[in-house]
Design a protein around this motif. Structure first.
Motif, PDB file in Angstrom:
ATOM      1  N   SER A 107     -27.353  11.236  11.784  1.00 25.45           N
ATOM      2  CA  SER A 107     -27.595  12.418  12.619  1.00 25.45           C
ATOM      3  C   SER A 107     -26.947  13.661  11.999  1.00 25.45           C
ATOM      4  CB  SER A 107     -27.096  12.179  14.044  1.00 25.45           C
ATOM      5  OG  SER A 107     -25.688  12.248  14.071  1.00 25.45           O
ATOM      6  N   SER A 125     -28.946  16.249   9.528  1.00 23.58           N
ATOM      7  CA  SER A 125     -29.744  17.392   9.969  1.00 23.58           C
ATOM      8  C   SER A 125     -28.889  18.445  10.677  1.00 23.58           C
ATOM      9  CB  SER A 125     -30.872  16.908  10.890  1.00 23.58           C
ATOM     10  OG  SER A 125     -30.316  16.097  11.901  1.00 23.58           O
ATOM     11  N   ARG A 127     -22.891  17.631   6.125  1.00 22.96           N
ATOM     12  CA  ARG A 127     -24.167  17.115   5.622  1.00 22.96           C
ATOM     13  C   ARG A 127     -23.969  16.411   4.274  1.00 22.96           C
ATOM     14  NH1 ARG A 127     -27.036  22.010   6.580  1.00 22.96           N
ATOM     15  NH2 ARG A 127     -27.180  22.364   4.335  1.00 22.96           N
TER      16      ARG A 127
END
Ligand SMILES: [Zn+2]
Length: 433
Positions: free
Chosen positions: A299, A302, A309
């Motif tokens: 998750s 994104s 990230r």
């Protein structure tokens, strides 16, 4: 038995210019968008070899780099052991933490946006650097001559606890000691000045290579003492910044302030250091908190936080490869004991100031030197206070460093216990002399 004032020492010095010869990504800031554009100041690695009256050889390495990660430090140490018979506990690799030197190894990989072409330059530089440092260690050992060692500390008011920026209510401890180890030849002439301070080298943040304020401090001392080599050792400056920042004049000014503090120590009465030089290198496992699940990592891919990230990408890669994420990190602790005169504690990682203040309180404010940024720089090392306060060092920085989770709450106690174990082992040995 009490030995006479240190005529028994032999010391050797060597240096190597490690200024990159091509544009290369500079380390320490995630906001840079391209490789270096030029050289403001040459950067160096420097070595001080010491031989005590029992023939023990020991080498201290300083460097104008962000840090030696283990994938760079370990091969250097292995080669020094193989080529020069230097045991691991008798080589110490410290970096000034300048944010204007090349990226090396895999250090802080998720912090940077560079691609394969830039990575190839970094790999080439890293291999070249390893060769240069090993060769320099050899030269320092070939330079051994009779020497006298002495130690004393000054003070300088450059370091500000950076956690108070935005949190003026925080206690904001700093360590403003300027420890100085002077190496003089048999004729009394100064051959090496080893000096420390606990503060980030983050005045400059552009695209020019430099040693930041520590580079200017070393240059100032070598200008005053042209026949000597000045070596800067970064202490526990993880939560300290020089403030204000971001001009060449400020970097130069802070450098000259620290150099002036060291100069005052050199002019004053310094205490002789006796041997023998005892050394221990140990690793202790420091546990991470529970890492995120695969689902949580997916998750994050994104999410809007670029470090989270890139960290998630790296963690998913490790999960696919190993089936699990690491639950601890093997933390390096190296302690040198100069007779009964000085205990030099060198810790891995970006160590916050509480460790320095704690160990000085515990083992003696006058004869203890605590360095961070030694032998492996792979994360911030928060204290319990910093973990409780929350914020960057114990939290978000772990993402940029490519670690799976923050360190467990017990991190400070685990490190302190291991340091105590090592210091006691060395003191027992020293009490036999
Ligand atoms: Zn840092």
């Amino acid at each position: 038995m009490c030995l006479p004032a240190s005529a028994a020492w032999q010391a050797g010095v060597a240096r190597v210019d490690i200024t990159p010869t091509e544009p290369i990504w500079l380390a320490g800031y995630g906001a840079r968008t391209h490789p270096s554009e030029g050289v403001r100041q040459h950067i160096f690695a420097k070595a001080l070899a010491l031989q005590d009256d029992q023939g023990n050889l020991t080498v201290l390495v300083s460097s104008d780099l962000l840090g030696f990660p283990r994938e760079v430090a370990d091969p250097i140490a292995a080669r020094a052991q193989k080529q020069f018979g230097l045991p691991r506990e008798r080589l110490l690799l410290n970096s000034s933490h300048t944010h204007s030197a090349p990226v090396i190894g895999d250090m802080l990989r998720p912090a940077y946006p560079f691609g394969d072409a830039e990575l190839a330059v970094i790999k080439r530089y890293t291999h070249w650097l390893e060769d240069q440092v090993v060769e320099m260690i050899g030269r320092s050992l070939h330079d051994l001559k009779p020497a006298e060692l002495s130690f004393e500390q000054g003070l300088a008011g450059v370091a500000v606890n950076r956690r108070r920026v935005g949190h003026r209510e925080y206690p904001g401890p700093v360590d403003q000691d300027v420890p100085v180890l002077a190496v003089r030849g048999a004729d009394g002439s100064l051959r090496a000045i080893v000096f420390g301070y606990a503060c980030h080298n983050t005045v400059l943040n552009d695209y020019q290579v430099s040693g930041d304020w520590a580079g200017y401090a070393q240059a100032a001392l070598e200008k005053t003492h042209p026949a000597s080599m000045a070596m800067f050792i970064q202490d526990c400056g993880a939560d300290a910044n020089p403030l204000p920042r971001h001009s060449v004049d400020l970097a130069q000014g802070y450098g000259e302030t620290i150099a002036a503090a060291a100069e005052e120590v050199l002019k004053g009465k310094m205490r002789p250091l006796h041997g023998p030089l005892g050394a221990v290198f140990a690793r202790v496992d420091i546990p991470f908190q529970t890492p995120p699940s695969r689902q949580e990592l997916q998750s994050r891919l994104s999410g809007t936080d670029v470090y989270a990230r890139r960290n998630a990408q790296l963690m998913l890669h490790i999960l696919d490869r190993d089936g699990k994420l690491p639950d601890h990190y093997p933390y390096p602790i190296e302690v040198w004991q100069f007779g009964k005169d000085l205990t030099f504690i060198a810790l891995g990682g970006e160590v916050v100031v509480d460790y320095s203040l704690r160990f000085k309180r515990q083992y003696g404010v006058d004869n203890v030197w605590v360095a961070g940024y030694s032998n492996d720089v792979f994360a911030y090392i928060p204290s319990l206070r910093v973990l409780r306060e929350g914020g960057y060092e114990g939290g978000g920085a772990m993402l940029a460093y490519g670690q799976p989770a923050p360190f467990a709450w017990a991190v400070e106690e685990i490190i302190a216990e291991k340091v105590d174990d090592v210091v006691k082992r060395l003191s027992e040995r020293t009490s036999d002399y």
